[in-house]
Scaffold this motif. Structure first.
Motif, PDB file in Angstrom:
ATOM      1  N   THR A  66       0.780  -1.265  -0.109  1.00  0.00           N
ATOM      2  CA  THR A  66       0.051  -0.131  -0.052  1.00  0.00           C
ATOM      3  C   THR A  66       0.957   1.035  -0.124  1.00  0.00           C
ATOM      4  OG1 THR A  66      -1.836  -1.290   1.257  1.00  0.00           O
ATOM      5  CG2 THR A  66      -1.794   1.123   1.247  1.00  0.00           C
ATOM      6  N   ALA A  67       0.374   2.095  -0.849  1.00  0.00           N
ATOM      7  CA  ALA A  67       1.212   3.381  -0.883  1.00  0.00           C
ATOM      8  C   ALA A  67       1.328   4.202   0.661  1.00  0.00           C
ATOM      9  CB  ALA A  67       0.770   4.420  -1.840  1.00  0.00           C
ATOM     10  N   PRO A  68       2.460   4.665   0.887  1.00  0.00           N
ATOM     11  CA  PRO A  68       2.691   5.441   2.058  1.00  0.00           C
ATOM     12  C   PRO A  68       1.877   6.692   2.379  1.00  0.00           C
ATOM     13  CG  PRO A  68       4.582   5.985   0.732  1.00  0.00           C
ATOM     14  CD  PRO A  68       3.872   5.005   0.091  1.00  0.00           C
ATOM     15  N   VAL A  69       1.544   7.042   3.384  1.00  0.00           N
ATOM     16  CA  VAL A  69       0.785   8.368   3.653  1.00  0.00           C
ATOM     17  C   VAL A  69       1.425   9.092   4.635  1.00  0.00           C
ATOM     18  CG1 VAL A  69      -1.460   9.152   4.535  1.00  0.00           C
ATOM     19  CG2 VAL A  69      -1.681   7.143   2.917  1.00  0.00           C
ATOM     20  N   LEU A  70       1.613  10.230   4.465  1.00  0.00           N
ATOM     21  CA  LEU A  70       2.219  11.376   5.876  1.00  0.00           C
ATOM     22  C   LEU A  70       1.239  12.158   6.442  1.00  0.00           C
ATOM     23  CD1 LEU A  70       5.508  12.634   4.209  1.00  0.00           C
ATOM     24  CD2 LEU A  70       5.164  10.956   6.003  1.00  0.00           C
ATOM     25  N   SER A  71       1.169  12.229   7.679  1.00  0.00           N
ATOM     26  CA  SER A  71       0.264  12.711   8.328  1.00  0.00           C
ATOM     27  C   SER A  71       0.831  14.090   8.893  1.00  0.00           C
ATOM     28  CB  SER A  71      -0.694  12.289   9.470  1.00  0.00           C
ATOM     29  OG  SER A  71       0.292  11.431  10.340  1.00  0.00           O
ATOM     30  N   SER A  72       2.007  14.032   9.198  1.00  0.00           N
ATOM     31  CA  SER A  72       2.461  15.424  10.187  1.00  0.00           C
ATOM     32  C   SER A  72       4.066  15.307   9.980  1.00  0.00           C
ATOM     33  CB  SER A  72       2.009  15.387  11.317  1.00  0.00           C
ATOM     34  OG  SER A  72       2.501  14.504  12.218  1.00  0.00           O
ATOM     35  N   LEU A  73       4.603  16.431  10.208  1.00  0.00           N
ATOM     36  CA  LEU A  73       6.046  16.808  10.270  1.00  0.00           C
ATOM     37  C   LEU A  73       6.354  17.557  11.628  1.00  0.00           C
ATOM     38  CD1 LEU A  73       7.028  18.312   6.770  1.00  0.00           C
ATOM     39  CD2 LEU A  73       7.187  15.925   7.470  1.00  0.00           C
ATOM     40  N   ALA A  74       7.450  17.279  12.141  1.00  0.00           N
ATOM     41  CA  ALA A  74       7.893  18.049  13.381  1.00  0.00           C
ATOM     42  C   ALA A  74       9.373  18.042  13.468  1.00  0.00           C
ATOM     43  CB  ALA A  74       7.433  17.306  14.595  1.00  0.00           C
ATOM     44  N   PRO A  75      10.068  19.199  13.502  1.00  0.00           N
ATOM     45  CA  PRO A  75       9.337  20.522  13.248  1.00  0.00           C
ATOM     46  C   PRO A  75       8.874  20.744  11.936  1.00  0.00           C
ATOM     47  CG  PRO A  75      11.708  20.791  13.401  1.00  0.00           C
ATOM     48  CD  PRO A  75      11.542  19.255  13.816  1.00  0.00           C
ATOM     49  N   THR A  76       8.347  21.874  11.744  1.00  0.00           N
ATOM     50  CA  THR A  76       7.778  22.200  10.373  1.00  0.00           C
ATOM     51  C   THR A  76       8.753  23.053   9.640  1.00  0.00           C
ATOM     52  OG1 THR A  76       6.059  23.847  11.130  1.00  0.00           O
ATOM     53  CG2 THR A  76       5.525  21.577  10.926  1.00  0.00           C
ATOM     54  N   GLN A  77       9.608  23.484  10.206  1.00  0.00           N
ATOM     55  CA  GLN A  77      10.516  24.660   9.920  1.00  0.00           C
ATOM     56  C   GLN A  77      12.132  24.282  10.063  1.00  0.00           C
ATOM     57  OE1 GLN A  77       9.030  28.912  10.271  1.00  0.00           O
ATOM     58  NE2 GLN A  77       8.034  27.936  12.062  1.00  0.00           N
ATOM     59  N   GLY A  78      12.814  24.976   9.456  1.00  0.00           N
ATOM     60  CA  GLY A  78      14.417  24.926   9.549  1.00  0.00           C
ATOM     61  C   GLY A  78      15.131  25.821   8.838  1.00  0.00           C
ATOM     62  N   PRO A  79      16.374  25.770   8.893  1.00  0.00           N
ATOM     63  CA  PRO A  79      17.562  26.655   8.453  1.00  0.00           C
ATOM     64  C   PRO A  79      17.388  26.202   6.776  1.00  0.00           C
ATOM     65  CG  PRO A  79      18.731  25.245   9.893  1.00  0.00           C
ATOM     66  CD  PRO A  79      17.304  24.912  10.273  1.00  0.00           C
ATOM     67  N   THR A  80      17.815  27.206   5.803  1.00  0.00           N
ATOM     68  CA  THR A  80      18.292  26.784   4.581  1.00  0.00           C
ATOM     69  C   THR A  80      19.736  25.923   4.423  1.00  0.00           C
ATOM     70  OG1 THR A  80      19.302  29.044   4.419  1.00  0.00           O
ATOM     71  CG2 THR A  80      17.189  29.003   3.656  1.00  0.00           C
ATOM     72  N   ALA A  81      20.482  25.907   5.557  1.00  0.00           N
ATOM     73  CA  ALA A  81      21.493  25.241   5.390  1.00  0.00           C
ATOM     74  C   ALA A  81      21.060  23.831   5.802  1.00  0.00           C
ATOM     75  CB  ALA A  81      22.578  25.787   6.432  1.00  0.00           C
ATOM     76  N   GLY A  82      19.837  23.464   6.031  1.00  0.00           N
ATOM     77  CA  GLY A  82      19.696  21.964   6.348  1.00  0.00           C
ATOM     78  C   GLY A  82      20.322  21.530   7.784  1.00  0.00           C
ATOM     79  N   GLY A  83      20.386  20.211   7.962  1.00  0.00           N
ATOM     80  CA  GLY A  83      20.632  19.537   8.932  1.00  0.00           C
ATOM     81  C   GLY A  83      19.720  19.591  10.246  1.00  0.00           C
ATOM     82  N   THR A  84      18.418  20.048   9.969  1.00  0.00           N
ATOM     83  CA  THR A  84      17.387  19.764  11.189  1.00  0.00           C
ATOM     84  C   THR A  84      17.078  18.336  10.813  1.00  0.00           C
ATOM     85  OG1 THR A  84      16.863  22.040  10.910  1.00  0.00           O
ATOM     86  CG2 THR A  84      15.299  20.641  11.834  1.00  0.00           C
ATOM     87  N   THR A  85      16.702  17.728  12.097  1.00  0.00           N
ATOM     88  CA  THR A  85      16.313  16.237  12.039  1.00  0.00           C
ATOM     89  C   THR A  85      14.838  16.795  12.443  1.00  0.00           C
ATOM     90  OG1 THR A  85      18.218  15.403  13.290  1.00  0.00           O
ATOM     91  CG2 THR A  85      16.141  14.278  13.634  1.00  0.00           C
ATOM     92  N   VAL A  86      14.123  15.753  11.255  1.00  0.00           N
ATOM     93  CA  VAL A  86      12.630  16.045  11.323  1.00  0.00           C
ATOM     94  C   VAL A  86      12.033  14.613  11.222  1.00  0.00           C
ATOM     95  CG1 VAL A  86      10.721  16.773   9.739  1.00  0.00           C
ATOM     96  CG2 VAL A  86      13.047  17.845   9.449  1.00  0.00           C
ATOM     97  N   THR A  87      11.095  14.650  12.183  1.00  0.00           N
ATOM     98  CA  THR A  87      10.130  13.476  12.234  1.00  0.00           C
ATOM     99  C   THR A  87       8.958  13.472  11.520  1.00  0.00           C
ATOM    100  OG1 THR A  87      10.860  13.291  14.733  1.00  0.00           O
ATOM    101  CG2 THR A  87       9.163  11.882  14.069  1.00  0.00           C
TER     102      THR A  87
END
Length: 507
Positions: free
Chosen positions: A168-189
């Motif tokens: 079955t195709a995956p479904v995303l319901s949320s991200l946390a955090p929803t923002q971060g720096p343009t340099a990247g490197g933020t760990t997102v759940t």
């Protein structure tokens, strides 16, 4: 009657295990007594007409000549039936894909030439191509989630099954955090469903720096570098690509000015920070100390209340999901100043009309913004040095006034300055005396405490201040006649009263 003739067999090939039903076409088949594949008799046959026989093939190998025998003889024509080895499947790649189908799968095995069907359970492949006797590429059909048996059918039979799993195709319901720096490197759940087996996590078209599938419902991914703005986050698994969730890349904030730039070490100064990319600010710091409070007014402005801090310069920084403004090379500073201290005022009294020039002595007077007499600002003032100010007193009611100095460091302690009302005279007792002087008189009036002189005409007299309302004086000698008596104090000169000198009698 003539011997039978055989013109064709259809199909002309089949499995070496036999059991295939074939149709023989020719003439003279009525009363056929035998059908042979090579030397082996058909497993069974039926004469359907004088020109057609239906037969079931016996086991065999290779190409064999098919013959029909009747009472008139055996057919002599060369009509070949070829025994074909059954196909065998050994592997699939990939072994899983979306329930919607459409995945190209490579099937590897043997005896795949002449494949007539590729099936996923009972459903035919959307299409397939026989690349060689050992390889077929097939496009998966739609199918319910779960395992499907893949088989290949050739004239040699149907292969063994290999398992292909529909996911079955995956479904995303949320991200946390929803923002971060343009340099990247933020760990997102990333939270959702059907995330097992994820093969990619993308921020727009850019792959996550790394990711870990924690469970079927959670992935942690490290955001890659990206231009400022919104990015669509998707997860790809063998089941397909998920819906998108929005992750916002925030530009690093910058602070271009702080106003005011100075304040007391006790803190409490409200300052306006101007800059860029200030939306979403999570912290305002003065060196390492957090602002007492702050409000984001717009993407370019914050108002913050300074915390307490030691005297000196403090670097002002702002932190947002985009990072911290100039963390290594701060350009915005707030200067903490020590509160001023006042130790002396001279003179310490003057007229209620104001206009007296006084000198304030103390410390921390640099950048003084005001000198106040109670709540009234000095008419003017000049900072002579960090320890001295010259000020001109404003008008003020009679009595003591608290004199303070205000700088960016705060307000000084208070010094007392006394406003004095001008003296008045109401009576002289006695109002006359000998021209030779020497007769003590009492001067009655108001505001006589700071009397500095008593004048008879222009001549000073010896005097004693008894109270704010009375002074005694010894009139100086002078010509007979009336003179004007006045009293002078720090607040000015009184009105005049008449004192009459009387000449001594002559004999």
């Amino acid at each position: 009657m003539a011997a039978p003739t055989l013109s064709s067999v259809s199909p002309s090939q089949g499995p070496s295990s036999g059991g295939a039903t074939v149709t023989l076409t020719g003439t003279g088949f009525t009363g056929a007594t035998a059908v042979r594949f090579g030397t082996t008799a058909a497993a069974s046959f039926i004469v359907t007409s004088s020109t057609q026989i239906t037969a079931v093939t016996p086991p065999g190998t290779g190409a064999v000549n098919v013959t029909v025998t009747t009472s008139q003889g055996t057919s002599t024509q060369t009509v070949t039936y070829t025994y074909v080895t059954a196909p065998v499947l050994s592997s699939l790649a990939p072994t899983q894909g979306p329930t919607a189908g459409g995945t190209t799968v490579t099937l590897t095995g043997t005896n795949l030439t002449g494949t007539t069907a590729v099936r996923f359970d009972a459903t035919a492949a959307t299409s397939f191509t026989v690349n060689s006797p050992t390889q077929i590429t097939a496009v998966t059909p739609a199918h319910a989630a779960g395992a499907a048996a893949i088989t290949v059918t050739t004239p040699g039979g149907t292969s063994n099954a290999q398992t292909y799993t529909y996911v079955t195709a995956p479904v995303l319901s949320s991200l946390a955090p929803t923002q971060g720096p343009t340099a990247g490197g933020t760990t997102v759940t990333l939270t959702g469903t059907n995330l097992t087996g994820a093969t990619a996590v993308r921020f727009d078209a850019t792959a996550a720096t790394s990711f870990t599938v924690n469970s079927p419902t959670q992935i942690t991914a490290v955001a890659p570098a990206h231009a400022a703005g919104a990015a669509a986050v998707t997860v790809t698994t063998p089941g397909g690509t998920s819906n998108a969730q929005t992750y916002t890349y925030a530009a690093v904030p910058s602070i271009t000015s702080v106003a005011p730039t100075q304040g007391p070490t006790a803190g409490g100064t409200t300052v306006t920070l101007t800059g860029t990319s200030l939306t979403g600010t999570t912290a305002v710091s003065f060196d390492a100390t957090a602002a007492t409070s702050f409000t984001v007014n717009s993407p370019t402005q914050i108002t913050a209340v300074t915390p307490a801090h030691a005297a000196g310069a403090a670097a002002v920084t702002v932190t947002t999901p985009g990072g911290t403004s100039n963390p290594d090379n701060p350009v915005a500073y707030f200067f903490y100043a020590t509160a001023p201290s006042a130790t002396n005022i001279a003179p310490s009294s003057g007229t209620v009309a104001g206009g007296t020039t006084v000198i304030l002595t103390g410390s921390g007077f640099i950048n003084a913004t005001a000198v106040r007499f109670d709540a009234t600002a000095a008419t003017s003032f000049t900072v002579n040095s960090p320890s001295q100010i010259t000020a001109v007193t404003p008008a003020h009611a009679a009595g003591a006034a608290a004199v303070t100095v205000i700088t960016p460091g705060g307000t000084s302690n208070a010094l007392d300055y006394f406003y004095l009302a001008a003296p008045t005279l109401t009576s002289l007792t006695p109002s006359q005396g000998p021209a030779s002087g020497g007769s003590v008189i009492a001067l009655t009036g108001t505001n006589l405490t700071t009397t500095t002189s008593v004048l008879f005409g222009g001549t000073p007299a010896t005097f004693t201040v008894l109270s704010p309302t009375q002074v005694t004086a010894l009139p100086p000698a002078g010509a007979a006649g009336a003179v004007t008596v006045t009293v002078a104090t720090a607040a000015g000169v009184s009105n005049g009263l008449t004192y009459t000198r009387i000449a001594a009698p002559a004999i």
